[in-house]
Design a protein around this motif. Structure first.
Motif, PDB file in Angstrom:
ATOM      1  N   GLU A 120       0.836  -1.202   0.000  1.00 61.17           N
ATOM      2  CA  GLU A 120       0.000   0.000   0.000  1.00 61.17           C
ATOM      3  C   GLU A 120       0.869   1.249   0.000  1.00 61.17           C
ATOM      4  O   GLU A 120       1.854   1.334   0.735  1.00 61.17           O
ATOM      5  CB  GLU A 120      -0.896   0.005   1.239  1.00 61.17           C
ATOM      6  CG  GLU A 120      -1.840   1.177   1.302  1.00 61.17           C
ATOM      7  CD  GLU A 120      -2.667   1.197   2.576  1.00 61.17           C
ATOM      8  OE1 GLU A 120      -3.457   2.141   2.764  1.00 61.17           O
ATOM      9  OE2 GLU A 120      -2.509   0.254   3.399  1.00 61.17           O
ATOM     10  N   LYS A 121       0.525   2.215  -0.842  1.00 62.74           N
ATOM     11  CA  LYS A 121       1.240   3.487  -0.841  1.00 62.74           C
ATOM     12  C   LYS A 121       0.706   4.368   0.279  1.00 62.74           C
ATOM     13  O   LYS A 121      -0.499   4.419   0.532  1.00 62.74           O
ATOM     14  CB  LYS A 121       1.084   4.190  -2.192  1.00 62.74           C
ATOM     15  CG  LYS A 121       1.903   3.554  -3.308  1.00 62.74           C
ATOM     16  CD  LYS A 121       1.932   4.410  -4.557  1.00 62.74           C
ATOM     17  CE  LYS A 121       2.880   3.821  -5.590  1.00 62.74           C
ATOM     18  NZ  LYS A 121       2.993   4.689  -6.796  1.00 62.74           N
ATOM     19  N   ILE A 122       1.624   5.065   0.953  1.00 64.14           N
ATOM     20  CA  ILE A 122       1.221   5.842   2.129  1.00 64.14           C
ATOM     21  C   ILE A 122       1.908   7.225   2.120  1.00 64.14           C
ATOM     22  O   ILE A 122       2.876   7.451   1.394  1.00 64.14           O
ATOM     23  CB  ILE A 122       1.587   5.103   3.435  1.00 64.14           C
ATOM     24  CG1 ILE A 122       3.074   4.618   3.420  1.00 64.14           C
ATOM     25  CG2 ILE A 122       0.683   3.922   3.643  1.00 64.14           C
ATOM     26  CD1 ILE A 122       4.044   5.551   3.992  1.00 64.14           C
ATOM     27  N   ASP A 123       1.347   8.123   2.910  1.00 60.27           N
ATOM     28  CA  ASP A 123       1.990   9.402   3.228  1.00 60.27           C
ATOM     29  C   ASP A 123       2.506   9.300   4.652  1.00 60.27           C
ATOM     30  O   ASP A 123       1.737   8.962   5.567  1.00 60.27           O
ATOM     31  CB  ASP A 123       0.993  10.568   3.122  1.00 60.27           C
ATOM     32  CG  ASP A 123       0.479  10.776   1.703  1.00 60.27           C
ATOM     33  OD1 ASP A 123       1.171  10.333   0.768  1.00 60.27           O
ATOM     34  OD2 ASP A 123      -0.601  11.366   1.547  1.00 60.27           O
ATOM     35  N   LEU A 124       3.800   9.554   4.849  1.00 54.05           N
ATOM     36  CA  LEU A 124       4.352   9.443   6.193  1.00 54.05           C
ATOM     37  C   LEU A 124       3.739  10.507   7.106  1.00 54.05           C
ATOM     38  O   LEU A 124       3.700  11.688   6.741  1.00 54.05           O
ATOM     39  CB  LEU A 124       5.874   9.610   6.159  1.00 54.05           C
ATOM     40  CG  LEU A 124       6.677   8.436   5.593  1.00 54.05           C
ATOM     41  CD1 LEU A 124       8.166   8.722   5.705  1.00 54.05           C
ATOM     42  CD2 LEU A 124       6.353   7.136   6.322  1.00 54.05           C
ATOM     43  N   PRO A 125       3.253  10.110   8.281  1.00 55.11           N
ATOM     44  CA  PRO A 125       2.672  11.085   9.216  1.00 55.11           C
ATOM     45  C   PRO A 125       3.669  12.192   9.559  1.00 55.11           C
ATOM     46  O   PRO A 125       4.876  11.941   9.654  1.00 55.11           O
ATOM     47  CB  PRO A 125       2.367  10.224  10.453  1.00 55.11           C
ATOM     48  CG  PRO A 125       2.261   8.822   9.936  1.00 55.11           C
ATOM     49  CD  PRO A 125       3.222   8.744   8.799  1.00 55.11           C
TER      50      PRO A 125
END
Length: 306
Positions: A120-125
């Motif tokens: 899954e592609k994510i945006d780092l918090p």
């Protein structure tokens, strides 16, 4: 850049373990091939059973497979004291030939099907919220890619701040002195080579699972040698290897997205495709600074011999 650099970082870190222990590992390319092959085959076979965790389990299985495969290099170069470069080259040829033979046998064609269970592609918090840089570096990426950067710092700590790391470095610099202090040189070198196999398998698995999404003869196409160059460019230091791998990742990414960038769009695409390999050659020739290898690198240790 980060997505393409991550497999190189993992593999270069593996090379650091092997070569810091005194064993040349030209076979990183072949170990990446095994990792990529096993990860894709496992993903395709067990996707319906394991579901969303399939990509994570597949890279673990790939690490184990490549680690076992690296045992051949360890036995040849450490136990039987064969030429380490020749053994590494044999690993490369064997890995490519065996994997392509099995692909043909299983799928009756030159490549596997494409995997459907993806990371899954994510945006780092927090980091992804940084103005400008957050969107460029920390958005729409993979956890497994960012993990490579974190792991480089972990490997640095292990190599330079732990007793095990001291043993690794000692058998690579002066195995006889290490032996007199009670260090089992053979065991440490075996561990170094097997850890390098696990990391290279991880690198191949990540590349296949995040970039190519299948396995064929061109899935691993020189990335193992780029990782080897990154390790040398980084002077056998985990953080230096990571920096060099990021540099090579940037060069690889330019060959893909360069046509859409203002300065690079006027450069013929073939030159951008050549760039990563040209930089690899420059790094391997030692053009950029002097790189002193571990003193016992490539020298088999014979107990009691002076």
């Amino acid at each position: 850049m980060i997505a393409l650099a991550a497999p190189l970082i993992y593999t270069a870190l593996g090379g650091v373990f092997s070569e810091r222990s005194g064993v040349v590992n030209i076979g990183l390319e072949g170990l990446m091939v095994i990792g990529a092959f096993v990860a894709i085959i496992f993903n395709l076979t067990f996707a319906d059973t394991l579901g969303a965790i399939t990509p994570w389990v597949s890279i673990v299985v790939a690490m184990i497979a490549a680690m076992i495969f690296s045992l051949m290099h360890a036995v040849a170069s450490i136990t039987f004291r064969a030429d380490q470069v020749v053994s590494g080259v044999a690993i490369n040829f064997l890995a490519v030939g065996l994997s392509l033979f099995l692909v043909k046998l299983i799928y009756d064609k030159g490549q596997t099907d494409s995997i459907q269970e993806l990371f899954e592609k994510i945006d780092l918090p927090v980091l992804s919220k940084i103005p400008v840089l957050g969107k460029i570096f920390f958005s729409n990426g993979y956890y497994v890619s960012y993990l490579a950067i974190v792991l480089a710092f972990v490997v640095w700590f292990v190599i330079y701040k732990t007793p095990f790391g001291l043993r690794i470095r000692s058998v690579g610099e002066h195995p006889m002195a290490a032996d007199t202090m009670g260090v089992n040189v053979t065991r440490i070198r075996y561990m170094g080579v097997m850890i390098s196999g696990a990391f290279a398998g991880l690198g191949g698995a990540v590349l296949a699972s995040t970039v190519t999404l299948d396995f064929s003869h061109s899935t691993i196409n020189g990335q193992g040698f780029m990782a080897l160059a990154a390790m040398i460019f980084g002077k056998w230091h985990p953080l230096g290897a990571m920096g060099a791998a990021l540099f090579f990742g940037l060069a690889q990414s330019l060959s893909i997205v360069g046509a859409s960038l203002p300065f690079f769009k006027d450069i013929p695409a073939v030159y951008l495709l050549i760039l990563p390999y040209l930089l690899t050659i420059i790094a391997l020739t030692g053009f950029i600074g002097r790189a002193d290898a571990p003193k016992a690198l490539g020298s088999p240790y014979i107990k009691g011999k002076r």
